[in-house]
Design a protein around this motif. Structure first.
Motif, mmCIF file in Angstrom:
data_model
loop_
_atom_site.group_PDB
_atom_site.id
_atom_site.type_symbol
_atom_site.label_atom_id
_atom_site.label_comp_id
_atom_site.label_asym_id
_atom_site.label_seq_id
_atom_site.Cartn_x
_atom_site.Cartn_y
_atom_site.Cartn_z
ATOM 1 N N ILE A 173 0.848 -1.186 0.000
ATOM 2 C CA ILE A 173 0.000 0.000 0.000
ATOM 3 C C ILE A 173 0.889 1.244 0.000
ATOM 4 C CG2 ILE A 173 -1.688 1.317 1.345
ATOM 5 C CD1 ILE A 173 -2.701 -1.326 2.452
ATOM 6 N N LYS A 174 0.462 2.264 -0.761
ATOM 7 C CA LYS A 174 1.138 3.560 -0.779
ATOM 8 C C LYS A 174 0.114 4.643 -0.458
ATOM 9 C CE LYS A 174 3.699 4.728 -4.295
ATOM 10 N NZ LYS A 174 4.281 4.915 -5.637
ATOM 11 N N VAL A 175 0.498 5.613 0.344
ATOM 12 C CA VAL A 175 -0.354 6.787 0.569
ATOM 13 C C VAL A 175 -0.069 7.751 -0.574
ATOM 14 C CG1 VAL A 175 -0.900 8.680 2.131
ATOM 15 C CG2 VAL A 175 -0.197 6.482 3.071
ATOM 16 N N THR A 176 -1.106 8.168 -1.286
ATOM 17 C CA THR A 176 -0.901 9.118 -2.391
ATOM 18 C C THR A 176 -1.445 10.503 -2.073
ATOM 19 O OG1 THR A 176 -2.939 8.336 -3.443
ATOM 20 C CG2 THR A 176 -0.863 7.351 -4.184
ATOM 21 N N ASN A 177 -2.415 10.588 -1.151
ATOM 22 C CA ASN A 177 -2.959 11.884 -0.756
ATOM 23 C C ASN A 177 -3.463 11.763 0.676
ATOM 24 O OD1 ASN A 177 -3.839 14.505 -0.798
ATOM 25 N ND2 ASN A 177 -5.649 14.111 -2.046
ATOM 26 N N PHE A 178 -3.093 12.721 1.520
ATOM 27 C CA PHE A 178 -3.536 12.692 2.915
ATOM 28 C C PHE A 178 -3.856 14.118 3.336
ATOM 29 C CE2 PHE A 178 -3.496 11.754 7.415
ATOM 30 C CZ PHE A 178 -3.983 10.454 7.445
ATOM 31 N N ASP A 179 -5.008 14.616 2.910
ATOM 32 C CA ASP A 179 -5.434 15.986 3.186
ATOM 33 C C ASP A 179 -6.606 15.946 4.167
ATOM 34 O OD1 ASP A 179 -6.225 18.613 3.209
ATOM 35 O OD2 ASP A 179 -6.184 18.850 1.026
ATOM 36 N N LEU A 180 -6.321 16.162 5.437
ATOM 37 C CA LEU A 180 -7.362 16.086 6.459
ATOM 38 C C LEU A 180 -8.353 17.236 6.351
ATOM 39 C CD1 LEU A 180 -5.255 15.029 9.580
ATOM 40 C CD2 LEU A 180 -6.718 13.596 8.153
ATOM 41 N N GLU A 181 -7.865 18.410 6.037
ATOM 42 C CA GLU A 181 -8.718 19.583 5.948
ATOM 43 C C GLU A 181 -9.797 19.422 4.875
ATOM 44 O OE1 GLU A 181 -7.728 24.118 5.119
ATOM 45 O OE2 GLU A 181 -6.509 23.280 6.750
ATOM 46 N N MET A 182 -9.409 18.870 3.726
ATOM 47 C CA MET A 182 -10.360 18.656 2.618
ATOM 48 C C MET A 182 -11.036 17.285 2.702
ATOM 49 S SD MET A 182 -10.209 21.499 1.091
ATOM 50 C CE MET A 182 -11.125 21.188 -0.399
ATOM 51 N N ASN A 184 -9.811 14.355 2.168
ATOM 52 C CA ASN A 184 -9.461 13.602 0.961
ATOM 53 C C ASN A 184 -8.236 12.737 1.275
ATOM 54 O OD1 ASN A 184 -9.135 12.646 -1.603
ATOM 55 N ND2 ASN A 184 -8.409 14.580 -2.464
ATOM 56 N N ILE A 185 -8.475 11.446 1.414
ATOM 57 C CA ILE A 185 -7.414 10.502 1.743
ATOM 58 C C ILE A 185 -7.415 9.414 0.684
ATOM 59 C CG2 ILE A 185 -6.558 8.885 3.477
ATOM 60 C CD1 ILE A 185 -8.173 10.621 5.545
ATOM 61 N N GLU A 186 -6.258 9.192 0.069
ATOM 62 C CA GLU A 186 -6.163 8.198 -0.999
ATOM 63 C C GLU A 186 -4.954 7.291 -0.792
ATOM 64 O OE1 GLU A 186 -6.092 10.129 -4.805
ATOM 65 O OE2 GLU A 186 -8.227 10.569 -4.735
ATOM 66 N N PHE A 187 -5.177 6.019 -1.082
ATOM 67 C CA PHE A 187 -4.129 5.014 -1.043
ATOM 68 C C PHE A 187 -4.120 4.295 -2.378
ATOM 69 C CE2 PHE A 187 -5.859 5.407 3.227
ATOM 70 C CZ PHE A 187 -4.745 5.538 4.013
ATOM 71 N N GLU A 188 -2.963 3.766 -2.749
ATOM 72 C CA GLU A 188 -2.866 2.914 -3.931
ATOM 73 C C GLU A 188 -2.492 1.512 -3.470
ATOM 74 O OE1 GLU A 188 -0.004 4.342 -6.736
ATOM 75 O OE2 GLU A 188 -1.252 6.037 -7.352
ATOM 76 N N LEU A 189 -3.128 0.534 -4.031
ATOM 77 C CA LEU A 189 -2.721 -0.852 -3.838
ATOM 78 C C LEU A 189 -1.857 -1.203 -5.030
ATOM 79 C CD1 LEU A 189 -3.007 -3.216 -1.941
ATOM 80 C CD2 LEU A 189 -4.947 -3.999 -3.287
ATOM 81 N N VAL A 190 -0.581 -1.525 -4.785
ATOM 82 C CA VAL A 190 0.396 -1.689 -5.841
ATOM 83 C C VAL A 190 0.867 -3.141 -5.881
ATOM 84 C CG1 VAL A 190 2.642 -0.896 -6.710
ATOM 85 C CG2 VAL A 190 1.142 0.697 -5.499
ATOM 86 N N SER A 191 0.942 -3.673 -7.077
ATOM 87 C CA SER A 191 1.452 -5.037 -7.279
ATOM 88 C C SER A 191 2.985 -4.972 -7.315
ATOM 89 C CB SER A 191 0.917 -5.584 -8.601
ATOM 90 O OG SER A 191 1.540 -6.800 -8.899
ATOM 91 N N SER A 192 3.630 -5.774 -6.485
ATOM 92 C CA SER A 192 5.096 -5.800 -6.446
ATOM 93 C C SER A 192 5.636 -6.478 -7.690
ATOM 94 C CB SER A 192 5.587 -6.564 -5.215
ATOM 95 O OG SER A 192 5.169 -5.955 -4.045
ATOM 96 N N LYS A 193 6.704 -5.916 -8.253
ATOM 97 C CA LYS A 193 7.357 -6.574 -9.385
ATOM 98 C C LYS A 193 8.263 -7.662 -8.850
ATOM 99 C CE LYS A 193 7.391 -2.920 -12.768
ATOM 100 N NZ LYS A 193 8.181 -2.091 -13.637
#
Length: 194
Positions: A173-182, A184-193
């Protein structure tokens, strides 16, 4: 009469010296107990892979998820809550033979390639006045956190190494956006190479 004065004088000086030695011993004990080797450089592993999908959530949803995960691990020693301005860590730590409740307000910011850095903003700990470095040392030495949560006492911060969380085979998992004020919280689920 003269002998009595000398006995009291010797007893008083002995008591003051004993208290001084006790005080210095306590200071030395606190220094060694609460100091930690934070001078070690943090090693970050950048993980690369293909994004499988993006998870968007809100503070309320993430608060519910975190509370569920913390309680399912059987760990009721601390609670993490997201507010509109900061991340709140609430817990109780043993201090002077008692459990003392504290609140630590942390400011989140992105760290590296998908991790999260929580910097100390302010804290409340019972009626005690402690330096924040001492509080972070107490947290590090008394609360059980998973391996992917790193407490840095010198920097007065907590690093959430989200990319190093275990439990997902061939993904992370990667955090891509963590804006508490707005909210808006986004995570990416990434496949390992491989």
């Amino acid at each position: 009469m003269e002998v009595k004065k000398n006995v009291w004088k010797i007893a008083f000086i002995s008591m003051v010296c004993s208290l001084g030695v006790l005080f210095i011993s306590l200071l030395i004990w606190f220094y060694f107990f609460f100091s930690s080797p934070d001078h070690v450089q943090l090693e970050r592993k950048d993980r690369v892979g293909e994004t499988m999908f993006v998870i968007s959530t809100t503070k309320d949803q993430l608060n519910s998820f975190m509370a569920e995960q913390i309680s399912s691990d059987g760990n009721n020693n601390f609670q993490i809550t997201l507010t509109s301005e900061h991340v709140l860590l609430e817990a109780a730590i043993p201090l002077f033979g008692r459990k003392i409740a504290f609140e630590l307000f942390l400011e989140p910011e992105m760290y590296g390639e998908g991790d999260l850095l929580l910097k100390s903003k302010s804290f409340h700990i019972g009626g005690f006045q402690l330096p924040s470095e001492t509080l972070f040392s107490l947290i590090k030495n008394t609360l059980p956190f998973p391996d992917w949560i790193e407490i840095n006492t010198r920097e007065e911060s907590i690093i959430l190494k989200v990319t190093e969380m275990e439990g997902l085979e061939s993904m992370f998992i990667k955090v891509t956006n963590f804006d508490l004020e707005m909210d808006n919280i986004e995570f990416e689920l990434v496949s390992s190479k491989k």
